[in-house]
Design an enzyme around this catalytic site. Structure first.
Site, mmCIF file in Angstrom:
data_model
loop_
_atom_site.group_PDB
_atom_site.id
_atom_site.type_symbol
_atom_site.label_atom_id
_atom_site.label_comp_id
_atom_site.label_asym_id
_atom_site.label_seq_id
_atom_site.Cartn_x
_atom_site.Cartn_y
_atom_site.Cartn_z
ATOM 1 N N ASP A 1 15.882 -41.084 32.738
ATOM 2 C CA ASP A 1 14.704 -41.457 31.970
ATOM 3 C C ASP A 1 14.718 -40.588 30.713
ATOM 4 O OD1 ASP A 1 12.403 -42.528 31.014
ATOM 5 O OD2 ASP A 1 11.245 -42.311 32.857
HETATM 6 C C1 BGC Z 1 9.674 -44.183 30.346
HETATM 7 C C2 BGC Z 1 10.724 -45.247 30.589
HETATM 8 C C3 BGC Z 1 11.175 -45.828 29.275
HETATM 9 C C4 BGC Z 1 11.694 -44.707 28.392
HETATM 10 C C5 BGC Z 1 12.159 -45.180 27.034
HETATM 11 C C6 BGC Z 1 10.089 -43.182 29.307
HETATM 12 O O1 BGC Z 1 9.015 -42.417 28.877
HETATM 13 O O2 BGC Z 1 9.351 -43.548 31.547
HETATM 14 O O3 BGC Z 1 10.223 -46.241 31.421
HETATM 15 O O4 BGC Z 1 12.125 -46.814 29.464
HETATM 16 O O5 BGC Z 1 10.647 -43.782 28.171
HETATM 17 O O6 BGC Z 1 11.100 -45.561 26.255
#
Ligand code: BGC
Length: 829
Positions: free
Chosen positions: A231
């Protein structure tokens, strides 16, 4: 040159040609959304995009390339329509192509453990089987069109509270039977090309560093052969995470991975892991087809084209997920010619999506007011706001000039943006993300001499002046708060008298030193609003009294239901309960159209005759609601979540003992084990406001003639269950036949029943259809955490069939002759 001429070699051959430096370089992004290209070997850069309810593209969370906004996860969960999810996956692939993205960061398949999780709106359901089934279809649809799914967040990310540091302490049975289960189903049945590891730890170890989860279970047991990406900012070590199975650090440039090259030069295990990780990155690039084409999928500009078919699909999906919770005296659908008062904070302001990384710049946002005016005619629809429900003051849709200032306050670069919220995704050349100083200028227009509310919040320090007078100081006393994924301040408000006319507002911003993982993330939001009229509620009551029907549009918004923070409680914000009460008092034919990402308290429930739950159904929201309200569409939704009567009925509410929610000292303990949602209702005997699986149609249905393929089975057999569904009402409609399994001779404590099959059926009046569900051994089994095997106990099983989780009039019984056991087959990859 044909694709094969460009890349005739296998991934192994390609890896052999790469230097160690090149392999290492592939293991962290080039920037926020792209992997690193290696032009020497014709290896293109691969672009990813959020996800999941649309394809936002590579820009900022706000104001990016226009795109189609689809229903959020919970709205799709409510559809119980597997084919719809497949269609949506396919349509999203088209959207991804338009944005030059080869991988979508989706779907989100964490379960609804706590009602208060800020991100429940993004996932499908409280039940692993429903979640896994829908997600499988979505991934199949997306990947069939050549776009990678990135199934997230693996695993144990069931709340947002302290998500980057907290350990989800999950008992093994709950882990296996609930939280891992949808991932297992998707990996085995849809073979996703990528998985995103979650931010959190599980039982003390970061998932992104857990060999047990990433290697033993995901790859070893389930046979996953794709890419594991972190993530964003969720890589906490270089060598350790890589060796544990985390292939790609995002966003780039890599921070945790900086030491990798040196490590790999000395440590054979790390070197081997580098090769494996780089191979997984290459495999993803290959699978999406861009390796063969030897071009960056992100070549060229993002397209903001709107596809008519996508609009129609979103509209249909909105109605498919809308749940009719109450319809006394068949008040709905509205008759032709009805005069309707459309009232409430969500009436003219379209709430189409949740907040956080799932948000996007929708092509359009059709409000309920707009939808009903289009359906019924302008002259038949009146409108009143009634009250507010926003968490923050609204932004202004005006041009904003951004001047970047040098050491001595001189302007060194200038940009133009639209809207009074700016989230920086990139900067003009020469401007340093960690230390810039910007001055945003815009015009405020006050319609009359009056007091106005103004506000600021920011990730970074900020202050506001209006006509050179300082109004808000969010600089000298900046306090960390809940905004911007918990990296921003809280909102600071001020009330100010402004004379009628134009005023110059200037917002100054500079970054604040923040945690390493988000260094350079800056954002600011200026809110502005006239004070609400003192008689707003009375006005609403008045127009309600004058109409045949009142539709009260209440609920939350993406500011309340968002990534980064949990919901604060189950009350509807502001004066909305009071609004429903006064409107209902003025007109007995009041319909409540509720839009939330989960349950809320409904003190007015007994008094209103009709209630629809509409979630956040994407850009065509108002049209979808109008379709349902007028009967052009049947309300196809069934609750994918138990709607509790009060917060204390949730097994994980803040007053539960033992750190169950939201957790403390770095731990959130899943002590309720298997008993979440309807499993908890059955176990604790609580009375939900509305049960899991519930929802009404405009027609009525009966289930009959239920049969099983056998009454005695032996280990390894499967059972086919069939049931006939008949439309016994007056109009076309839909229902969901739901099948729950109950183990009658349990050795270990199990939930009373568990969903193991469902079928959505559309029928004309009088029509009947026989549907079939296959149950395999795993449908009967639980995880024995002593023996570490899946077990179906010998003895009796009951199959409960009906149209929601508490109304299951049909039961069938069969016997499993002897115990069935499935070992965990795994090989260390
Ligand atoms: C989120 C993800 C997301 C990523 C990119 C993170 O803060 O948990 O779900 O895909 O950011 O934006």
């Amino acid at each position: 040159m044909t694709p094969t001429e460009t890349h005739p070699q296998s991934i192994d051959a390609l890896l052999n040609q790469m230097t160690l430096e090149e392999q290492v370089a592939l293991l962290a992004g080039a920037d926020v959304w792209r992997t690193l290209p290696i032009p020497r070997l014709n290896i293109p850069s691969l672009k990813v995009s959020d996800g999941p309810a649309g394809v936002r593209g590579g820009g900022s969370l706000v104001g990016g390339t226009p795109t189609a906004a689809f229903p959020v996860g919970i709205a799709l969960g409510a559809s119980w329509n597997t084919e719809l999810l497949r269609e949506i996956g396919m349509a999203l692939a088209q959207e991804a192509h338009d944005k030059g993205a080869s991988a979508l960061l989706a779907p989100t398949i964490n379960l609804f453990r706590s009602t208060l999780n800020g991100r429940n709106f993004e996932s499908y359901a409280e039940d692993p089987y429903l979640t896994g089934t829908l997600a499988t279809a979505y991934v199949q649809g997306l990947q069939a069109e050549g776009v990678a799914a990135t199934v997230k967040h693996f695993v144990g990310n069931e709340s947002e509270y302290q998500r980057n540091t907290i350990s989800s302490d999950i008992p093994e049975r709950a882990m296996r039977e609930l939280y891992l289960r949808p991932f297992e189903m998707v990996v085995k049945d849809a073979r996703p090309w990528a998985i995103m590891s979650s931010y959190n730890k599980v039982n003390g170890t970061y998932v992104s560093e857990s060999t047990h989860l990433l290697m033993d279970i995901l790859r070893g047991e389930w046979g996953f052969d794709g890419l594991v990406v972190s993530d964003w900012g969720g890589t906490y070590s270089g060598g350790e995470s890589l060796r544990a199975g985390l292939d790609l650090e995002m966003p780039g440039p890599g921070q945790a991975r900086q030491e990798l090259l040196e490590l790999a030069q000395h440590d054979p295990a790390t070197r081997e892991a580098v090769r494996r990780g780089a191979g997984n990155v290459l495999r993803l690039i290959e699978r999406t087809g861009i390796l063969a084409q030897a071009r960056d999928a992100s070549d060229g500009a993002e397209q903001g084209v709107e596809h008519e078919e996508a609009r129609a699909l979103i509209r249909r999906a909105g109605a498919e997920g809308t749940v009719l919770l109450k319809n006394d005296g068949s008040l709905l659908p509205l008759p032709a010619g009805a005069r309707v008062a459309v009232i409430g904070p969500n009436a003219a302001s379209a709430q189409v999506m949740g907040g956080g990384s799932a948000q996007m710049n929708a092509h359009r946002k059709v409000s309920p007011l707009e939808g009903l005016r289009a359906a019924l005619g302008e002259d038949r629809v009146t409108y009143a706001l009634g009250c507010d429900n926003d968490r923050y003051l609204p932004t202004l849709d005006v041009p904003v000039r951004i001047d970047y200032l040098g050491q001595d306050g001189e302007v060194i670069a200038t940009e133009e943006k639209q809207g009074s919220e700016v989230m920086w995704a990139s900067f003009p050349e020469g401007i340093q993300p960690e230390s810039f100083r910007a001055r945003l200028s815009l015009t405020l227009t006050s319609p009359q001499d009056a007091e106005y509310d103004l506000s600021l919040y920011s990730a970074g320090l900020s202050r506001l002046t209006v006509d050179s007078e300082e109004i808000i100081d969010n600089w000298t006393n900046w306090q960390p708060g809940d905004t911007y994924f918990a990296f921003g301040s809280n909102e600071v408000r001020a009330r100010q008298f402004l004379s009628a006319g134009e005023h110059t507002a200037v917002v100054e911003v500079t970054p604040k030193a923040v945690e390493k993982s988000v260094a350079g993330f800056s954002a600011v939001r200026l809110g502005f609003r006239a004070l609400l009229e003192a008689n707003a509620l009375q006005e609403a009551a008045q127009i309600a009294a004058q109409a045949d029907y009142a539709v009260v549009c209440v609920g939350t918004t993406g500011e309340w239901e968002t990534e980064g923070v949990d919901r604060q409680g189950l009350n509807l914000p502001g004066q909305q309960n009071e609004l429903v009460r006064v409107v209902r008092a003025a007109n007995p034919r009041t319909i409540v159209l509720l839009q939330t990402g989960g349950p809320v308290l409904m003190p007015w429930l007994d008094s209103v005759p009709a209630l629809l739950q509409g979630w956040f159904p994407g850009q065509e929201a108002g049209h979808a609601f109008a379709d349902v309200l007028t009967g052009r569409a049947d309300p196809g939704g069934r609750l994918p979540q138990t709607f509790v009567s009060r917060l204390s009925d949730d097994p994980t509410h803040p007053e539960t003992p033992d750190l169950q929610y939201p957790g403390e000292n770095g731990h959130v303990e899943y002590k309720e084990g298997l008993f979440i949602g309807y499993r908890h209702v059955d176990d604790a005997g609580t009375q939900p406001l509305f049960p899991f699986g519930f929802g009404l149609s405009y027609s009525t249905f009966e289930l009959s003639n239920a049969r099983m393929s056998a009454e005695r089975i032996v280990p390894g057999d499967s059972v086919t269950v069939s049931v006939t569904v008949t439309n016994t009402g007056q109009c076309w409609g839909q229902t969901v036949a739901q099948l729950y399994v109950r183990d009658m001779d349990v050795k270990l404590k199990r939930p009373y029943k568990e969903l193991k099959g469902f079928a959505k059926v559309s029928l004309k009046p009088g029509e009947a259809e026989t549907v079939e569900v296959q149950l395999d051994m795993r449908s009967l089994a639980y995880f024995d955490d002593d023996r570490k095997v899946w077990v179906a106990d010998a003895g009796g099983f009951e199959l409960l069939l009906g149209q929601n989780s508490v109304d299951l009039p049909i039961d069938l019984k069969f016997t499993l002759d002897s115990e069935w056991i499935q070992e965990l087959h795994w090989k260390r990859m």
